[in-house]
Design a protein around this motif. Structure first.
Motif, short mmCIF file in Angstrom:
data_model
loop_
_atom_site.label_atom_id
_atom_site.label_comp_id
_atom_site.label_asym_id
_atom_site.label_seq_id
_atom_site.Cartn_x
_atom_site.Cartn_y
_atom_site.Cartn_z
N ALA A 54 0.85 -1.20 0.00
CA ALA A 54 0.00 0.00 0.00
C ALA A 54 0.88 1.24 0.00
O ALA A 54 2.09 1.17 0.21
CB ALA A 54 -0.91 0.00 1.22
N CYS A 55 0.25 2.38 -0.23
CA CYS A 55 0.95 3.66 -0.16
C CYS A 55 1.14 4.05 1.31
O CYS A 55 0.37 3.64 2.18
CB CYS A 55 0.13 4.72 -0.90
SG CYS A 55 0.92 6.34 -0.97
N CYS A 56 2.15 4.87 1.58
CA CYS A 56 2.40 5.33 2.95
C CYS A 56 1.31 6.28 3.45
O CYS A 56 1.23 6.54 4.65
CB CYS A 56 3.69 6.14 3.02
SG CYS A 56 5.14 5.28 2.51
N ASP A 57 0.52 6.81 2.55
CA ASP A 57 -0.47 7.84 2.90
C ASP A 57 -1.21 7.49 4.19
O ASP A 57 -1.71 6.38 4.34
CB ASP A 57 -1.47 7.96 1.73
CG ASP A 57 -2.33 9.21 1.84
OD1 ASP A 57 -3.06 9.33 2.85
OD2 ASP A 57 -2.28 10.05 0.93
N SER A 58 -1.27 8.47 5.10
CA SER A 58 -1.83 8.21 6.44
C SER A 58 -3.33 7.94 6.40
O SER A 58 -3.91 7.49 7.39
CB SER A 58 -1.54 9.39 7.36
OG SER A 58 -2.18 10.56 6.88
N GLY A 106 -3.94 0.74 -4.14
CA GLY A 106 -3.79 2.17 -4.40
C GLY A 106 -4.88 2.91 -3.65
O GLY A 106 -5.70 2.30 -2.97
N HIS A 107 -4.91 4.20 -3.78
CA HIS A 107 -5.97 4.95 -3.09
C HIS A 107 -6.28 6.25 -3.81
O HIS A 107 -5.44 6.79 -4.54
CB HIS A 107 -5.55 5.26 -1.64
CG HIS A 107 -4.39 6.20 -1.52
ND1 HIS A 107 -4.54 7.56 -1.32
CD2 HIS A 107 -3.05 6.00 -1.62
CE1 HIS A 107 -3.35 8.13 -1.27
NE2 HIS A 107 -2.43 7.21 -1.45
N SER A 108 -7.51 6.75 -3.59
CA SER A 108 -7.91 8.01 -4.21
C SER A 108 -6.97 9.13 -3.76
O SER A 108 -6.43 9.10 -2.67
CB SER A 108 -9.34 8.42 -3.82
OG SER A 108 -9.99 7.50 -3.03
N ASN A 109 -6.83 10.12 -4.62
CA ASN A 109 -6.03 11.32 -4.30
C ASN A 109 -4.62 11.00 -3.83
O ASN A 109 -4.12 11.60 -2.86
CB ASN A 109 -6.75 12.17 -3.24
CG ASN A 109 -7.98 12.86 -3.80
OD1 ASN A 109 -8.29 12.73 -4.99
ND2 ASN A 109 -8.71 13.59 -2.97
N CYS A 110 -3.97 10.04 -4.49
CA CYS A 110 -2.61 9.64 -4.09
C CYS A 110 -1.61 10.76 -4.43
O CYS A 110 -1.43 11.11 -5.60
CB CYS A 110 -2.21 8.34 -4.78
SG CYS A 110 -0.54 7.81 -4.33
N GLY A 111 -0.98 11.30 -3.39
CA GLY A 111 -0.04 12.41 -3.58
C GLY A 111 1.20 11.99 -4.37
O GLY A 111 1.79 12.81 -5.07
N ALA A 112 1.61 10.73 -4.26
CA ALA A 112 2.81 10.27 -4.99
C ALA A 112 2.53 10.27 -6.48
O ALA A 112 3.37 10.70 -7.29
CB ALA A 112 3.19 8.87 -4.51
N VAL A 113 1.35 9.79 -6.86
CA VAL A 113 0.98 9.78 -8.29
C VAL A 113 0.86 11.22 -8.79
O VAL A 113 1.34 11.55 -9.88
CB VAL A 113 -0.33 8.99 -8.51
CG1 VAL A 113 -0.85 9.16 -9.93
CG2 VAL A 113 -0.11 7.51 -8.20
ZN LIG Z 1 -0.52 7.62 -2.01
#
Ligand SMILES: [Zn+2]
Length: 240
Positions: A54-58, A106-113
């Motif tokens: 998964a992404c690191c996004d909190s 993945g996830h919505s509004n992914c800052g990395a993407v």
């Molecule tokens: Zn992300």
């Protein structure tokens, strides 16, 4: 907004002292809500059935599954949920712990993407290295649609790409039926229309359409469950 968040979030970042206080108090709440029996089942070894990238996004959590006991997910996280920077950890979950599921989330509004869609040349070399890898999954973006639509589609493209990389790496296990590779998006903005917080399945062993997934004979026992699952895909303007 949750009461706790309302009382604590001031709109500015916490100081280190406040941060340590939150960690200590948060853990005290966690310990108080559990008994020693909650931990006994896995005191000797872990029993995950999902290796999750998964992404690191909190905003992303394996708690969205509500699994109990708490040792069901072997979780690997990096910016943009990418296979390459964490391949060793993923190998450990898939080949040593032998989890039957490898989930790319993945996830919505992914800052990395989003960062990979723009100029990130001022970031650290290490961050540039990890973000550059996202250019490959995003190469199908022709830049023609509104930014937000392209962003959400690129999040999907990245999940598909990571699943494709995993299929190349673990093809034998997929073919002998001991592993399923699942691509999904954690949709906390309800972009797919299944509700806020939904896990939307977008890829199963490289199959990317709902029809393909439901018609597949690869996982016959899953047919009924998959009918209940939220399987969907955002379409690019060219596909609509
Ligand atoms: Zn992300």
């Amino acid at each position: 907004m949750l009461k706790w968040l309302k009382d604590h979030w001031t709109g500015t970042q916490l100081t280190p002292e406040q941060g340590i206080e939150e960690i200590v108090l948060g853990n005290s709440r966690f310990v108080c809500e559990r008994t020693k029996e909650d931990f006994e089942g896995y005191s000797g070894e872990q029993h995950p059935f999902v290796t999750m990238l998964a992404c690191c996004d909190s905003r992303v959590h394996n708690m969205v599954f509500g699994f109990e006991p708490m040792d069901r997910v072997f979780e690997i996280r990096n910016i943009g949920n990418q296979l390459r920077p964490s391949a060793g950890s993923i190998d450990y979950g898939v080949t040593n712990l032998k989890t039957p599921i490898f989930l790319v989330l993945g996830h919505s509004n992914c800052g990395a993407v989003k960062a990979a869609m723009g100029d990130f040349s001022n970031e650290t070399m290490e961050m540039i290295d990890e973000l550059c890898d996202l250019h490959l999954p995003l190469r199908a973006d022709d830049g023609k649609d509104a930014f937000d639509n392209r962003w959400q589609l690129n999040i999907q493209r990245n999940v598909d790409y990571q699943v494709m990389q995993a299929l190349r790496r673990y093809r034998d296990r997929v073919e002998n039926g001991s592993l399923a590779i699942v691509g999904a998006v954690y949709d906390f903005i309800n972009k797919y229309g299944y509700g806020h917080g939904r896990i939307v399945l977008i890829n199963l062993n490289g199959m990317v359409s709902r029809e393909q997934i439901l018609a597949s004979e690869a996982l016959p026992r899953l047919k009924e469950v998959l009918k209940e699952a939220c399987i969907g895909r955002l379409k690019s303007p060219a596909q609509q």
